[in-house]
Enzyme design. Structure first.
Site, PDB file in Angstrom:
ATOM      1  N   ASP A 172      31.139 -17.618 -32.943  1.00 59.27           N
ATOM      2  CA  ASP A 172      29.925 -17.980 -32.411  1.00 59.27           C
ATOM      3  C   ASP A 172      30.030 -19.280 -31.733  1.00 59.27           C
ATOM      4  O   ASP A 172      29.944 -20.363 -32.172  1.00 59.27           O
ATOM      5  CB  ASP A 172      28.886 -17.963 -33.464  1.00 59.27           C
ATOM      6  CG  ASP A 172      27.523 -18.125 -32.787  1.00 59.27           C
ATOM      7  OD1 ASP A 172      27.285 -18.380 -31.475  1.00 59.27           O
ATOM      8  OD2 ASP A 172      26.572 -18.468 -33.333  1.00 59.27           O
ATOM      9  N   GLU A 204      24.026 -25.312 -26.744  1.00 56.75           N
ATOM     10  CA  GLU A 204      23.269 -23.848 -26.943  1.00 56.75           C
ATOM     11  C   GLU A 204      22.671 -23.983 -28.386  1.00 56.75           C
ATOM     12  O   GLU A 204      21.490 -23.655 -28.413  1.00 56.75           O
ATOM     13  CB  GLU A 204      24.206 -22.681 -26.973  1.00 56.75           C
ATOM     14  CG  GLU A 204      23.191 -21.150 -26.736  1.00 56.75           C
ATOM     15  CD  GLU A 204      23.106 -20.696 -28.151  1.00 56.75           C
ATOM     16  OE1 GLU A 204      22.397 -19.723 -28.137  1.00 56.75           O
ATOM     17  OE2 GLU A 204      23.719 -21.091 -29.241  1.00 56.75           O
ATOM     18  N   ASP A 227      26.988 -13.742 -25.639  1.00 52.92           N
ATOM     19  CA  ASP A 227      26.779 -14.557 -26.930  1.00 52.92           C
ATOM     20  C   ASP A 227      27.094 -13.456 -27.979  1.00 52.92           C
ATOM     21  O   ASP A 227      27.432 -12.218 -27.833  1.00 52.92           O
ATOM     22  CB  ASP A 227      25.204 -14.853 -27.057  1.00 52.92           C
ATOM     23  CG  ASP A 227      25.420 -16.269 -27.961  1.00 52.92           C
ATOM     24  OD1 ASP A 227      26.133 -16.461 -28.950  1.00 52.92           O
ATOM     25  OD2 ASP A 227      24.459 -16.983 -27.777  1.00 52.92           O
ATOM     26  N   HIS A 310      27.438 -17.963 -38.311  1.00 56.42           N
ATOM     27  CA  HIS A 310      27.243 -19.206 -38.854  1.00 56.42           C
ATOM     28  C   HIS A 310      27.620 -19.415 -40.401  1.00 56.42           C
ATOM     29  O   HIS A 310      27.415 -20.197 -41.168  1.00 56.42           O
ATOM     30  CB  HIS A 310      25.529 -19.665 -38.863  1.00 56.42           C
ATOM     31  CG  HIS A 310      25.073 -19.642 -37.738  1.00 56.42           C
ATOM     32  ND1 HIS A 310      24.062 -20.565 -37.161  1.00 56.42           N
ATOM     33  CD2 HIS A 310      25.398 -19.558 -36.442  1.00 56.42           C
ATOM     34  CE1 HIS A 310      23.884 -20.672 -36.109  1.00 56.42           C
ATOM     35  NE2 HIS A 310      24.639 -19.946 -35.532  1.00 56.42           N
TER      36      HIS A 310
END
Lengths: 345, 332
Positions: A172, A204, A227, A310
């Site tokens: 990511d 971002e 994305d 994440h």
């Protein structure tokens, strides 16, 4: 360079939101052989142009990474942490990290041992405020080396799983930067009318900030934001997740419906598998920042499903990534002068 | 003098959206000291002081004039005013405080009895008592839409500290006024923006930055404190020097500007602190994202009890900040 190698290398390079210089330089160097001009702007956006006489198209994938920041130094030299972007504190205990003080120092993130927790503490997840970085240095040496505001980067480990699956931090959104890299390579053998801008955007993760300024500067006719989204994971709500091995074309009020139709059409012609995601409000991607630039930019959002977002083991399907590159290249080829008249008819 | 300028600006009425009386004071103070002054459509006062060099950069330095307040939404038949927040004013902190309207009408903010066992009062639990005995009497003094702010109350605390409402952000306005007064023959062009509507989303600075198109942006604002018994973050103390912002919710300071501020502090011989704020924002966030992007930073004055009626700063931090700024406009 193979696209897989690009992904392996780019995910290792430092580029926390707001200070993306090193990763921006890497991207600029990698894109340069395939473009007419490449520059890095004052926000650390990398802008790579492949010239054409037709409509101006902006592709955007962000190059910044989430990470941590030193917010305080305890008397014993432990470093207390703030976050740059949304770091999940549950994954932090036991991580190895790089602290960018005067020198780059390896540290570990420690936490109070389970034996020492109260019953109440044990029933809760660790909070970032409970955790610390231990460099192993005496407090005086820590203070010589490290200051408040220094960056802390999670350690990079590239894991090639079976079946073309890859687990690595910062997929990511650098997997989508890799997708643009793949598209640029494929475009070497294709003819396109459109004036193409491949933008690796900064900041971002803290509010699509690089997309806001680069879209203003470039003033594109159309845009494709790239994305990651959530891949199917045991126990996750099904409507929020998608198959790992197929791209996603999102739809919703922030996505231009006709331009999305064009993307879907190209995918169909090229036999590229696409899923649909419904994003009822803000997309929280660069699509938001670009769509509202100047007088507005028709924008679509193409997403690459990812497991474990994440974390340091963000997992993707590398074949899917290459298919994404192919779709971008073919979309770039398909854009023509007539599109502007078709968008609202 | 910095202290006098500060006191003058603290006394001016200027809630978010109605900053013109503060702007008037700034105009008076700067008259004869700058090359141009103009007011834009959002009420920003934009002041220019041209640089000496031909290739001078344009540095926009912003300090917001607006002050959080309470807007009247309804008047009860007994003459009490119902209010809503303008900006981040907390019911807990404003309760039992004295406030004042534009024409000087005073009021006392009162709290309804806590019958619902709430931990924190809400705005709807407050009313303002202006001494009126009926709605009719109240309406002679106040109308729906009028805004009250904490009544001016300047208090010296100890040798170096002062407490007052509106220290956020009149202390930065004072700093910017003094900078524009003292800067003489400086290299770069300074565009001082006394901005409006910061407290409701950096609105004044956003349009001012678009108009000014600066090469470099700098916001001056207060920051939170970490030097009272149970408050440790941000790791910023009063009296230990102004703080160079690393990041907050609105902005990650551009490395170029941040490092120039450190350089300026070193050249000025002023100790500065490093500020990482997990919340809040400043005009810097709006300037940085203007047009194609502007390298931007923030210099902060550490301030205790921000958004209360007793915002406390240390005048030594102000003096240090002025010295840093005088160097910064040469080095940037």
């Amino acid at each position: 360079m193979r696209t897989e190698d690009f992904l392996r290398d780019i995910t290792a390079i430092r580029g926390l939101s707001g200070d993306e210089g090193p990763v921006a330089d890497f991207v600029a160097d990698a894109f340069r052989p395939y473009c007419d001009e490449v520059w890095v702007d004052q926000m650390h956006n990398v802008i790579a142009r492949k010239k054409g006489g037709g409509p101006k198209v902006m592709f955007a994938a962000h190059l910044d990474e989430i990470g941590l920041m030193v917010v305080n130094i305890e008397e014993d030299g432990s470093l207390r942490l703030g976050q740059v972007g949304g770091v999940d504190p549950r994954i932090l205990p036991g991580q190895r990290v790089w602290v960018y003080g005067k020198d780059r120092l390896l540290g570990i993130i420690g936490a109070k041992a389970p034996h020492l927790l109260s019953a109440e503490e044990r029933s809760k997840n660790y909070q970032r405020e409970d955790l610390y970085v231990d460099l192993g240095l005496p407090p005086q040496r820590v203070r010589e080396q490290v200051q408040i505001g220094d960056q802390v980067q999670l350690e990079h480990r590239y894991t090639a799983l079976q079946n073309g699956r890859v687990a690595v931090k910062t997929s990511d959104d650098r997997a989508c930067v890799a997708m643009m890299f793949e598209a640029l390579k494929q475009l070497q053998n294709l003819r396109h009318e459109a004036d193409l801008y491949f933008v690796a955007t900064a900041q971002e993760e803290v509010g699509t900030r690089g997309a806001i300024t680069s879209a203003f500067a470039l003033d594109p006719d159309f845009a494709v934001a790239l994305d990651v989204c959530h891949a199917d994971t045991p126990g996750a709500p099904a409507w929020r997740t998608h198959k790992l091995d197929s791209l996603v074309a999102s739809m919703g009020p922030f996505i231009h419906p006709v331009l999305r139709g064009k993307l879907v059409e190209v995918a169909k012609e090229q036999n590229i598998s696409l899923q649909t995601a419904v994003v009822p409000r803000s997309t929280f991607t660069d699509a938001d920042g670009i769509g509202e630039a100047r007088a507005g930019v028709p924008t679509v959002l193409l997403e690459l499903p990812l497991k474990n977002m994440h974390t340091t083991v963000e997992t993707l399907d590398s074949k899917n990534l290459r298919e994404g590159g192919r779709l971008l290249a073919q979309f770039a080829v398909a854009v023509n002068e007539g599109w502007e008249d078709e968008l609202w008819t | 003098m910095l202290r006098d300028t500060l006191q003058t600006l603290l006394g001016a009425y200027g809630p978010t959206g109605q900053e013109h009386l503060v702007a008037d004071k700034v105009r008076e103070l700067l008259s004869g000291h700058v090359d141009s002054m103009r007011t834009d459509a959002l009420g920003n006062l934009i002041v220019e002081k041209f640089g000496a060099e031909e290739n001078a950069k344009t540095i926009m330095i912003s300090a917001h004039m607006d002050h959080i307040g309470l807007v009247v939404t309804d008047i009860e038949k007994e003459g009490f005013l119902r209010v809503h927040a303008v900006g981040g004013i907390s019911p807990r902190l404003v309760a039992a405080r004295k406030v004042v309207f534009a024409d000087g009408t005073p009021g006392i903010v009162a709290l309804e009895p806590n019958t619902k066992g709430k931990k924190e009062p809400e705005m709807s639990d407050l009313f303002v008592d202006i001494g009126a005995d009926s709605r009719e009497e109240a309406e002679k003094l106040v109308s729906i839409g009028d805004v009250a702010v904490y009544a001016p109350d300047f208090t010296a605390l100890g040798r170096h500290k002062v407490a007052s409402p509106a220290m956020d952000n009149r202390c930065a306005c004072a700093l910017l006024v003094e900078l524009l007064m003292y800067a003489e023959g400086q290299k770069n062009t300074i565009v001082g923006v006394f901005s409006t509507q910061e407290e409701v989303g950096l609105r004044g600075a956003r349009v001012a930055a678009y108009a000014v198109e600066p090469d470099i942006g700098l916001a001056l604002d207060v920051t939170a404190w970490g030097d009272t018994p149970q408050t440790k973050l941000p790791a910023v103390k009063l009296g230990a020097g102004p703080a160079v912002k690393i990041m907050d919710r609105s902005m990650i300071a551009s490395p170029y500007v941040r490092d120039k501020l450190f350089e300026a502090a070193q050249a000025a011989g002023v100790a500065v602190q490093r500020e990482v704020l997990a919340f809040g924002g400043t005009d810097g966030g709006a300037i940085q994202l203007s047009r194609g992007g502007v390298p931007t930073g923030t210099l902060s004055i550490p301030c205790r009890y921000v958004h209360s009626a007793n915002e406390v700063i240390d005048l030594r931090d102000m003096e240090g900040a002025l010295k840093v700024l005088l160097q910064f406009i040469e080095l940037a």
